[in-house]
Design a protein around this motif. Structure first.
Motif, PDB file in Angstrom:
ATOM      1  N   ILE A  97       0.748  -1.212   0.131  1.00  7.97           N
ATOM      2  CA  ILE A  97      -0.157  -0.028   0.044  1.00  7.97           C
ATOM      3  C   ILE A  97       0.976   1.235  -0.027  1.00  7.97           C
ATOM      4  O   ILE A  97       1.996   1.225   0.714  1.00  7.97           O
ATOM      5  CB  ILE A  97      -0.984  -0.007   1.106  1.00  7.97           C
ATOM      6  N   SER A  98       0.403   2.095  -1.057  1.00  7.01           N
ATOM      7  CA  SER A  98       1.361   3.374  -1.060  1.00  7.01           C
ATOM      8  C   SER A  98       0.778   4.585  -1.260  1.00  7.01           C
ATOM      9  O   SER A  98      -0.346   4.453  -1.826  1.00  7.01           O
ATOM     10  CB  SER A  98       2.611   3.069  -2.321  1.00  7.01           C
ATOM     11  N   TYR A  99       1.353   5.674  -0.857  1.00  4.36           N
ATOM     12  CA  TYR A  99       0.678   7.033  -1.038  1.00  4.36           C
ATOM     13  C   TYR A  99       1.706   7.731  -1.831  1.00  4.36           C
ATOM     14  O   TYR A  99       2.974   7.874  -1.335  1.00  4.36           O
ATOM     15  CB  TYR A  99       0.150   7.739  -0.103  1.00  4.36           C
ATOM     16  N   THR A 100       1.600   8.357  -2.916  1.00  2.00           N
ATOM     17  CA  THR A 100       2.500   9.249  -3.726  1.00  2.00           C
ATOM     18  C   THR A 100       1.899  10.611  -3.786  1.00  2.00           C
ATOM     19  O   THR A 100       0.819  10.834  -4.217  1.00  2.00           O
ATOM     20  CB  THR A 100       2.876   8.761  -5.064  1.00  2.00           C
ATOM     21  N   SER A 101       2.739  11.652  -3.235  1.00  3.93           N
ATOM     22  CA  SER A 101       2.028  12.994  -3.378  1.00  3.93           C
ATOM     23  C   SER A 101       2.394  14.024  -4.475  1.00  3.93           C
ATOM     24  O   SER A 101       3.404  13.388  -5.458  1.00  3.93           O
ATOM     25  CB  SER A 101       2.518  13.805  -2.076  1.00  3.93           C
ATOM     26  N   LEU A 117       7.749   3.294   5.149  1.00  7.99           N
ATOM     27  CA  LEU A 117       9.028   4.015   4.584  1.00  7.99           C
ATOM     28  C   LEU A 117       8.466   5.376   3.904  1.00  7.99           C
ATOM     29  O   LEU A 117       7.481   5.247   3.197  1.00  7.99           O
ATOM     30  CB  LEU A 117       9.339   2.858   3.410  1.00  7.99           C
ATOM     31  N   GLN A 118       9.368   6.267   3.907  1.00  3.67           N
ATOM     32  CA  GLN A 118       9.183   7.377   3.271  1.00  3.67           C
ATOM     33  C   GLN A 118      10.271   7.694   2.170  1.00  3.67           C
ATOM     34  O   GLN A 118      11.504   7.422   2.319  1.00  3.67           O
ATOM     35  CB  GLN A 118       9.454   8.600   4.452  1.00  3.67           C
ATOM     36  N   GLY A 119      10.135   8.192   1.140  1.00  5.54           N
ATOM     37  CA  GLY A 119      10.994   8.132   0.048  1.00  5.54           C
ATOM     38  C   GLY A 119      10.349   9.294  -1.036  1.00  5.54           C
ATOM     39  O   GLY A 119       9.809  10.286  -0.552  1.00  5.54           O
ATOM     40  N   ARG A 120      10.953   9.358  -2.200  1.00  5.22           N
ATOM     41  CA  ARG A 120      10.608  10.149  -3.206  1.00  5.22           C
ATOM     42  C   ARG A 120      10.130   9.334  -4.520  1.00  5.22           C
ATOM     43  O   ARG A 120      10.757   8.004  -4.664  1.00  5.22           O
ATOM     44  CB  ARG A 120      11.873  10.901  -3.466  1.00  5.22           C
ATOM     45  N   TRP A 121       9.637  10.052  -5.402  1.00  4.77           N
ATOM     46  CA  TRP A 121       9.178   9.505  -6.987  1.00  4.77           C
ATOM     47  C   TRP A 121       9.529  10.467  -7.717  1.00  4.77           C
ATOM     48  O   TRP A 121       9.364  11.675  -7.502  1.00  4.77           O
ATOM     49  CB  TRP A 121       7.573   8.736  -6.745  1.00  4.77           C
ATOM     50  N   GLY A 174      -4.114   7.237   5.358  1.00  2.00           N
ATOM     51  CA  GLY A 174      -3.199   8.327   6.455  1.00  2.00           C
ATOM     52  C   GLY A 174      -1.703   7.953   6.642  1.00  2.00           C
ATOM     53  O   GLY A 174      -1.277   8.199   7.602  1.00  2.00           O
ATOM     54  N   LEU A 175      -1.046   7.465   5.492  1.00  3.40           N
ATOM     55  CA  LEU A 175       0.365   6.894   5.491  1.00  3.40           C
ATOM     56  C   LEU A 175       1.391   7.902   5.931  1.00  3.40           C
ATOM     57  O   LEU A 175       2.386   7.659   6.492  1.00  3.40           O
ATOM     58  CB  LEU A 175       0.735   6.321   4.107  1.00  3.40           C
ATOM     59  N   THR A 176       1.058   9.460   5.385  1.00  7.52           N
ATOM     60  CA  THR A 176       2.125  10.320   5.878  1.00  7.52           C
ATOM     61  C   THR A 176       2.040  10.768   7.224  1.00  7.52           C
ATOM     62  O   THR A 176       2.931  11.561   7.567  1.00  7.52           O
ATOM     63  CB  THR A 176       1.354  11.721   4.981  1.00  7.52           C
ATOM     64  N   SER A 177       1.144  10.398   8.029  1.00  7.56           N
ATOM     65  CA  SER A 177       1.237  10.687   9.410  1.00  7.56           C
ATOM     66  C   SER A 177       0.854   9.593  10.550  1.00  7.56           C
ATOM     67  O   SER A 177       0.310   9.645  11.489  1.00  7.56           O
ATOM     68  CB  SER A 177       0.491  11.953   9.778  1.00  7.56           C
ATOM     69  N   ALA A 178       1.333   8.411   9.826  1.00  6.08           N
ATOM     70  CA  ALA A 178       0.871   7.193  10.489  1.00  6.08           C
ATOM     71  C   ALA A 178       2.099   6.297  11.147  1.00  6.08           C
ATOM     72  O   ALA A 178       3.137   6.417  10.846  1.00  6.08           O
ATOM     73  CB  ALA A 178       0.145   6.124   9.848  1.00  6.08           C
ATOM     74  N   ARG A 179       1.804   5.522  12.294  1.00  7.66           N
ATOM     75  CA  ARG A 179       2.746   4.667  12.641  1.00  7.66           C
ATOM     76  C   ARG A 179       2.247   3.230  12.686  1.00  7.66           C
ATOM     77  O   ARG A 179       0.902   3.136  12.710  1.00  7.66           O
ATOM     78  CB  ARG A 179       3.293   5.088  14.108  1.00  7.66           C
ATOM     79  N   PHE A 221      -4.666  -1.294  12.440  1.00  7.26           N
ATOM     80  CA  PHE A 221      -3.092  -1.704  12.129  1.00  7.26           C
ATOM     81  C   PHE A 221      -2.349  -0.451  12.223  1.00  7.26           C
ATOM     82  O   PHE A 221      -1.088  -0.610  12.287  1.00  7.26           O
ATOM     83  CB  PHE A 221      -3.240  -2.306  10.771  1.00  7.26           C
ATOM     84  N   LEU A 222      -2.963   0.860  11.781  1.00  9.05           N
ATOM     85  CA  LEU A 222      -2.138   2.007  12.059  1.00  9.05           C
ATOM     86  C   LEU A 222      -2.801   3.021  12.827  1.00  9.05           C
ATOM     87  O   LEU A 222      -3.968   2.801  13.084  1.00  9.05           O
ATOM     88  CB  LEU A 222      -2.359   2.517  10.384  1.00  9.05           C
ATOM     89  N   ALA A 223      -1.833   3.776  13.585  1.00  9.62           N
ATOM     90  CA  ALA A 223      -2.519   4.891  14.305  1.00  9.62           C
ATOM     91  C   ALA A 223      -1.661   6.173  14.087  1.00  9.62           C
ATOM     92  O   ALA A 223      -0.626   6.046  13.434  1.00  9.62           O
ATOM     93  CB  ALA A 223      -2.190   4.471  15.914  1.00  9.62           C
ATOM     94  N   PRO A 224      -2.154   7.407  14.574  1.00  9.71           N
ATOM     95  CA  PRO A 224      -1.286   8.488  14.437  1.00  9.71           C
ATOM     96  C   PRO A 224      -0.191   8.511  15.073  1.00  9.71           C
ATOM     97  O   PRO A 224       0.104   7.967  16.115  1.00  9.71           O
ATOM     98  CB  PRO A 224      -2.513   9.652  14.786  1.00  9.71           C
ATOM     99  N   ALA A 225       0.846   8.988  14.339  1.00  6.65           N
ATOM    100  CA  ALA A 225       2.229   9.241  14.619  1.00  6.65           C
ATOM    101  C   ALA A 225       2.321  10.202  16.045  1.00  6.65           C
ATOM    102  O   ALA A 225       1.584  11.034  16.039  1.00  6.65           O
ATOM    103  CB  ALA A 225       3.308   9.439  13.604  1.00  6.65           C
ATOM    104  N   GLY A 226       3.238   9.923  16.954  1.00  6.49           N
ATOM    105  CA  GLY A 226       3.472  11.138  17.750  1.00  6.49           C
ATOM    106  C   GLY A 226       3.064  10.713  19.290  1.00  6.49           C
ATOM    107  O   GLY A 226       2.369   9.390  19.785  1.00  6.49           O
TER     108      GLY A 226
END
Length: 226
Positions: A97-101, A117-121, A174-179, A221-226
């Motif tokens: 599962i991915s999100y590309t901004s 994982l955080q990266g670039r495309w 919500g992958l951009t801000s998830a743990r 399976f995911l929760a907000p980071a922080g």
């Protein structure tokens, strides 16, 4: 290879995944992936299920033109990458599962990983065919390949869409801000994969496309980071 390194999506970019002894899927699984690639380029072949002929399926496709496509073209590339959540399933890697901004950043949730994982495309049209490229940084590796080298790893844009099950505008999970609370199960998306190609997409189950089904399946399976 060190066992604690994180996996990343590169095999989706390759027409012939590499095999490493003692690492990655079997030769039989890789052959299955190759067979699906061949089927995908055969325009006479198609598969799906009866729910995809229902008005509900047609309505989903009408809301987002990219849903339902069995083959993307280079003209589809910018729209398919900018502000998109994608779900894919392939025999070797399982669910991804991915999100590309729109600004060239990417987030990947890979089976078994303890973090997103955080990266670039980026898109690269310097060759005879359009390439899509990803960079998830050092310390990542692919179970079908050796350690990823520095910088972007590129491959044919059309190849990564063979195993794409569903796509939807926005950061749906919500992958951009998830743990990660619980690791993504390898076969989470398998029930929503037709196991053949090219398939009429999205493959509906209980009237819902894969992303909507997985949102329910992966609740908690995911929760907000922080």
């Amino acid at each position: 290879m060190k066992a604690d390194k994180t996996f990343l999506r590169v095999a989706l970019l390759l027409s012939v995944p590499l095999i490493l002894v003692g690492c990655g899927p079997s030769k039989e699984v890789l052959q299955r992936e190759q067979d699906l690639f061949v089927q995908a380029w055969d325009k006479k072949s198609t598969c799906g299920n009866t729910e995809n002929d229902a008005p509900a399926a047609r309505a989903i496709v009408e809301k987002d033109r990219l849903r339902g496509l069995t083959r993307y073209t280079t003209a589809d590339a910018p729209e398919s990458m900018a502000d998109r959540t994608d779900v894919s399933y392939m025999p070797g890697h399982g669910t991804q599962i991915s999100y590309t901004s729109a600004d060239g950043r990417s987030w990947l949730w890979y089976p078994g990983n303890s973090r997103i994982l955080q990266g670039r495309w980026k898109l690269d049209d310097s060759k005879d065919y359009l390439q899509v490229c990803y960079d998830y940084g050092p310390g990542t590796r692919n179970p079908m390949m050796k350690d990823a080298g520095p910088g972007f790893q590129c491959g044919n844009f059309q190849h990564q869409n063979v195993f794409m099950l569903d796509t939807k505008r926005g950061d749906v999970f919500g992958l951009t801000s998830a743990r990660v609370v619980k690791p993504l199960p390898r076969d989470a998306a398998k029930p929503y994969s037709p196991g053949c190609a090219p398939a009429r997409k999205p493959l509906l189950k209980n009237g819902n496309p894969p992303i909507e089904n997985l949102q329910k399946d992966l609740k908690g399976f995911l929760a907000p980071a922080g």
